[in-house]
Design a protein around this motif. Structure first.
Motif, PDB file in Angstrom:
ATOM      1  N   VAL A   1      12.391  -8.099   1.338  1.00 47.99           N
ATOM      2  CA  VAL A   1      11.434  -8.529   1.187  1.00 47.99           C
ATOM      3  C   VAL A   1      10.408  -7.469   2.235  1.00 47.99           C
ATOM      4  O   VAL A   1      10.429  -7.328   3.308  1.00 47.99           O
ATOM      5  N   THR A   2       9.555  -6.777   1.254  1.00 45.13           N
ATOM      6  CA  THR A   2       8.795  -5.883   1.737  1.00 45.13           C
ATOM      7  C   THR A   2       7.108  -6.035   1.742  1.00 45.13           C
ATOM      8  O   THR A   2       6.789  -6.104   0.526  1.00 45.13           O
ATOM      9  N   PRO A   3       6.395  -6.261   2.768  1.00 44.77           N
ATOM     10  CA  PRO A   3       5.092  -6.269   2.433  1.00 44.77           C
ATOM     11  C   PRO A   3       4.442  -5.207   2.062  1.00 44.77           C
ATOM     12  O   PRO A   3       4.693  -3.996   2.591  1.00 44.77           O
ATOM     13  N   SER A   4       3.206  -5.229   1.235  1.00 43.74           N
ATOM     14  CA  SER A   4       2.586  -4.100   1.095  1.00 43.74           C
ATOM     15  C   SER A   4       1.676  -3.597   2.299  1.00 43.74           C
ATOM     16  O   SER A   4       1.376  -4.559   3.226  1.00 43.74           O
TER      17      SER A   4
ATOM     18  N   HIS B   1       0.293  -8.812  -0.178  1.00 42.06           N
ATOM     19  CA  HIS B   1       1.559  -9.285  -0.858  1.00 42.06           C
ATOM     20  C   HIS B   1       2.714  -8.720  -0.429  1.00 42.06           C
ATOM     21  O   HIS B   1       2.681  -8.086   0.596  1.00 42.06           O
ATOM     22  N   ALA B   2       3.821  -9.249  -0.793  1.00 41.97           N
ATOM     23  CA  ALA B   2       5.236  -8.952  -0.412  1.00 41.97           C
ATOM     24  C   ALA B   2       6.108  -8.964  -1.681  1.00 41.97           C
ATOM     25  O   ALA B   2       5.793  -9.573  -2.776  1.00 41.97           O
ATOM     26  N   TYR B   3       7.168  -8.113  -1.731  1.00 41.84           N
ATOM     27  CA  TYR B   3       7.744  -7.907  -2.816  1.00 41.84           C
ATOM     28  C   TYR B   3       9.276  -7.934  -2.537  1.00 41.84           C
ATOM     29  O   TYR B   3       9.830  -7.539  -1.561  1.00 41.84           O
ATOM     30  N   VAL B   4      10.046  -8.633  -3.189  1.00 45.40           N
ATOM     31  CA  VAL B   4      11.433  -9.011  -3.136  1.00 45.40           C
ATOM     32  C   VAL B   4      12.155  -8.321  -4.046  1.00 45.40           C
ATOM     33  O   VAL B   4      11.980  -8.486  -5.366  1.00 45.40           O
ATOM     34  N   ALA B   5      13.264  -7.263  -3.839  1.00 43.06           N
ATOM     35  CA  ALA B   5      14.138  -6.527  -4.544  1.00 43.06           C
ATOM     36  C   ALA B   5      15.225  -7.402  -4.720  1.00 43.06           C
ATOM     37  O   ALA B   5      16.105  -7.736  -3.627  1.00 43.06           O
ATOM     38  N   ASP B   6      15.625  -7.717  -5.733  1.00 41.01           N
ATOM     39  CA  ASP B   6      16.880  -8.842  -6.114  1.00 41.01           C
ATOM     40  C   ASP B   6      17.679  -7.911  -6.950  1.00 41.01           C
ATOM     41  O   ASP B   6      17.595  -7.589  -8.223  1.00 41.01           O
TER      42      ASP B   6
ATOM     43  N   PRO C   1       1.378   5.360   1.862  1.00 42.71           N
ATOM     44  CA  PRO C   1       0.578   4.726   2.742  1.00 42.71           C
ATOM     45  C   PRO C   1      -0.588   3.904   2.031  1.00 42.71           C
ATOM     46  O   PRO C   1      -1.120   2.945   2.663  1.00 42.71           O
ATOM     47  N   ALA C   2      -1.176   4.429   0.801  1.00 40.49           N
ATOM     48  CA  ALA C   2      -2.121   3.525   0.268  1.00 40.49           C
ATOM     49  C   ALA C   2      -1.803   2.261  -0.270  1.00 40.49           C
ATOM     50  O   ALA C   2      -2.511   1.286  -0.756  1.00 40.49           O
ATOM     51  N   GLY C   3      -0.478   2.177  -0.564  1.00 38.75           N
ATOM     52  CA  GLY C   3       0.051   1.049  -1.113  1.00 38.75           C
ATOM     53  C   GLY C   3      -0.234   0.941  -2.705  1.00 38.75           C
ATOM     54  O   GLY C   3       0.033  -0.206  -3.623  1.00 38.75           O
ATOM     55  N   LEU C   4      -0.367   2.274  -3.384  1.00 38.74           N
ATOM     56  CA  LEU C   4      -0.422   2.518  -4.777  1.00 38.74           C
ATOM     57  C   LEU C   4       0.737   2.414  -5.560  1.00 38.74           C
ATOM     58  O   LEU C   4       1.112   2.333  -6.792  1.00 38.74           O
ATOM     59  N   PHE C   5       1.722   2.995  -4.694  1.00 37.53           N
ATOM     60  CA  PHE C   5       3.063   3.373  -5.294  1.00 37.53           C
ATOM     61  C   PHE C   5       4.205   2.404  -4.517  1.00 37.53           C
ATOM     62  O   PHE C   5       4.079   2.736  -3.133  1.00 37.53           O
ATOM     63  N   ALA C   6       5.191   2.058  -5.213  1.00 39.69           N
ATOM     64  CA  ALA C   6       6.538   1.563  -4.646  1.00 39.69           C
ATOM     65  C   ALA C   6       7.695   2.620  -4.985  1.00 39.69           C
ATOM     66  O   ALA C   6       7.667   2.733  -6.310  1.00 39.69           O
ATOM     67  N   PHE C   7       8.559   2.386  -4.125  1.00 40.01           N
ATOM     68  CA  PHE C   7       9.642   3.301  -4.395  1.00 40.01           C
ATOM     69  C   PHE C   7      11.104   2.313  -4.113  1.00 40.01           C
ATOM     70  O   PHE C   7      10.862   1.996  -2.911  1.00 40.01           O
ATOM     71  N   VAL C   8      11.794   2.234  -4.858  1.00 44.20           N
ATOM     72  CA  VAL C   8      12.773   1.114  -4.876  1.00 44.20           C
ATOM     73  C   VAL C   8      14.189   1.785  -5.042  1.00 44.20           C
ATOM     74  O   VAL C   8      14.401   2.485  -6.291  1.00 44.20           O
TER      75      VAL C   8
ATOM     76  N   ARG D   1       1.248   0.190  -8.340  1.00 47.81           N
ATOM     77  CA  ARG D   1       0.789  -1.108  -7.646  1.00 47.81           C
ATOM     78  C   ARG D   1      -0.793  -1.348  -7.967  1.00 47.81           C
ATOM     79  O   ARG D   1      -1.305  -0.457  -7.606  1.00 47.81           O
ATOM     80  N   GLU D   2      -0.903  -2.484  -8.528  1.00 46.44           N
ATOM     81  CA  GLU D   2      -2.538  -2.759  -8.758  1.00 46.44           C
ATOM     82  C   GLU D   2      -2.845  -3.631  -7.520  1.00 46.44           C
ATOM     83  O   GLU D   2      -2.447  -4.624  -7.320  1.00 46.44           O
ATOM     84  N   PRO D   3      -3.773  -3.093  -6.565  1.00 48.32           N
ATOM     85  CA  PRO D   3      -4.057  -3.649  -5.200  1.00 48.32           C
ATOM     86  C   PRO D   3      -4.436  -5.049  -5.201  1.00 48.32           C
ATOM     87  O   PRO D   3      -4.245  -5.946  -4.552  1.00 48.32           O
ATOM     88  N   GLU D   4      -5.268  -5.406  -6.362  1.00 47.94           N
ATOM     89  CA  GLU D   4      -6.209  -6.504  -6.294  1.00 47.94           C
ATOM     90  C   GLU D   4      -5.206  -7.578  -6.705  1.00 47.94           C
ATOM     91  O   GLU D   4      -5.233  -8.831  -6.035  1.00 47.94           O
ATOM     92  N   SER D   5      -4.734  -7.284  -7.622  1.00 46.69           N
ATOM     93  CA  SER D   5      -3.798  -8.635  -8.307  1.00 46.69           C
ATOM     94  C   SER D   5      -2.321  -8.477  -7.834  1.00 46.69           C
ATOM     95  O   SER D   5      -1.705  -9.400  -7.894  1.00 46.69           O
ATOM     96  N   GLY D   6      -1.777  -7.288  -7.153  1.00 51.83           N
ATOM     97  CA  GLY D   6      -0.848  -6.960  -6.534  1.00 51.83           C
ATOM     98  C   GLY D   6       0.541  -6.670  -7.558  1.00 51.83           C
ATOM     99  O   GLY D   6       1.594  -6.644  -7.166  1.00 51.83           O
ATOM    100  N   GLU D   7       0.143  -6.699  -9.025  1.00 54.79           N
ATOM    101  CA  GLU D   7       1.145  -6.750 -10.033  1.00 54.79           C
ATOM    102  C   GLU D   7       1.849  -5.139 -10.050  1.00 54.79           C
ATOM    103  O   GLU D   7       1.011  -4.094  -9.760  1.00 54.79           O
ATOM    104  N   LEU D   8       3.240  -4.941 -10.363  1.00 55.25           N
ATOM    105  CA  LEU D   8       3.647  -3.827 -10.152  1.00 55.25           C
ATOM    106  C   LEU D   8       3.999  -3.455 -11.694  1.00 55.25           C
ATOM    107  O   LEU D   8       4.340  -4.233 -12.542  1.00 55.25           O
TER     108      LEU D   8
END
Length: 353
Positions: A158-161, A166-171, A209-216, A229-236
């Motif tokens: 679980v990784t916070p932005s 927001h936070a994101y759980v990789a399952d 650093p800007a929280g615009l891209f996530a690497f999984v 990542r859309e910063p306002e909605s948090g959607e990926l």
């Protein structure tokens, strides 16, 4: 000489995925930033199976999960000499917790249970850094096509932005990254999910650093997913998959940790099996990763890895050879150069404090 204290988690009892277990708990070490040297590890706290660690962003407090059938998360005060004093513990209400993190403001400690129970939990942090009872949770459902590894949900991290919204759980079990709100009034309410290729097994997430891209990291594919990542909605939104291709290697490889450089120009992925750290250049315009280097870790099973806050050094923990390899990182090229390898019992995770 500039030194930096950091802590290493370890396995204290053998597990199917960790047959070698030489640790006794959490270790404290000092890192010479100028020369890339490590002091001998000192046992800072004796605790069972502290396989993942995280530190509070403002307080001298460290958090550790214990990967047990009845999982728990512990809060420790960091003493001036590097020893750890237990503040308190909370149950993770599940089996085999795999990950712990802290949001950017230090309001919540977040945990996941890999095997069973609640999938993700949020514990409010008291003024002294101790853990209050769980304030919110969620449970995942579903499975993936790999019958041996994906028979059910397996929330691995679980990784916070970076902005703490927001936070994101990789399952790994359901091939998805689930987004959650961290607003106190909507704590752990789902904000959407990104579906990844069936059977890919998402494991860990890192943000630019800007929280615009996530690497999984995709443990089962193996590869790395890039999501916008859309910063306002948090959607990926899934943008690309970069396979970890090893033409000179015929064994099984499983990516574990992923890190982004402080400037966001480079991404680093540890490879268990190939026993290396892959170095990629990231181009945000084309949203592509370009392989630059496979740097051997000079040990076995590099599970936990971390960049120093200034990005000058990278530490790779060789779980199955009980060692830590220190690399000098070139800021302009992103390439890694080995500075030395040092003993540490079954290292699994690192954090600074």
């Amino acid at each position: 000489m500039t030194t930096l204290r950091f802590f290493a988690g370890s396995y204290t009892s053998p597990l199917p995925h960790a047959p070698k277990a030489e640790g006794k708990g959490i270790y404290s070490l000092n890192l010479d930033l100028d020369r890339g040297l490590l002091t001998a590890p000192h046992l800072a706290a004796e605790v069972a199976q502290p396989s993942f660690l995280a530190s509070h962003p403002h307080l001298p407090v460290l958090y550790a999960i214990s990967e047990l059938d009845e999982g728990q998360v512990s809060a420790y005060g960091i003493e001036p000499d590097g020893s750890l004093q237990l503040l308190n513990q909370q149950s993770t209400q599940g089996a085999s917790p795999a990950h712990v993190s802290v949001d950017a403001a230090g309001r919540y400690v977040l945990c996941t249970n890999y095997v069973s129970g609640l999938s993700v939990l949020a514990f409010p942090v008291s003024g002294d850094g101790s853990l209050e009872p769980c304030a919110a949770s969620d449970t995942h459902h579903g499975h993936g096509p790999n019958a041996q590894r994906q028979e059910g949900p397996h929330p691995h991290s679980v990784t916070p932005s970076p902005d703490g919204r927001h936070a994101y759980v990789a399952d790994l079990g359901t091939d998805e990254v689930v987004g959650y709100d961290l607003d106190p009034d909507r704590l752990l309410k789902r904000i959407g999910r990104a579906n990844l290729p069936p059977g890919s097994g998402p494991r860990h997430t890192a943000f630019d650093p800007a929280g615009l891209f996530a690497f999984v990291t995709l443990e089962l594919l193996p590869g790395v997913a890039i999501l916008r990542r859309e910063p306002e909605s948090g959607e990926l939104a899934l943008m690309d998959i970069c396979l970890v291709q090893l033409p000179d290697f015929s064994g099984t490889n499983a990516p574990a940790e992923v890190m982004a450089s402080p400037d966001g120009h480079f991404v680093y992925v540890s490879n268990r099996g190939h026993d290396s750290v892959a170095v990629f250049r990231f181009d945000p315009a084309s949203v592509r990763l370009t392989l630059l280097q496979y740097a051997p870790t000079l040990g076995h099973t590099p599970r936990g890895c971390v960049l120093t806050p200034d990005g000058s050094l990278l530490l790779a923990g060789n779980q199955d050879s009980s060692s830590i390899t220190v690399f000098r990182r070139q800021h302009d090229s992103g390439l890694l150069q080995v500075m030395g390898t040092f003993d540490c019992p079954t290292p699994t995770s690192f954090c600074f404090g």
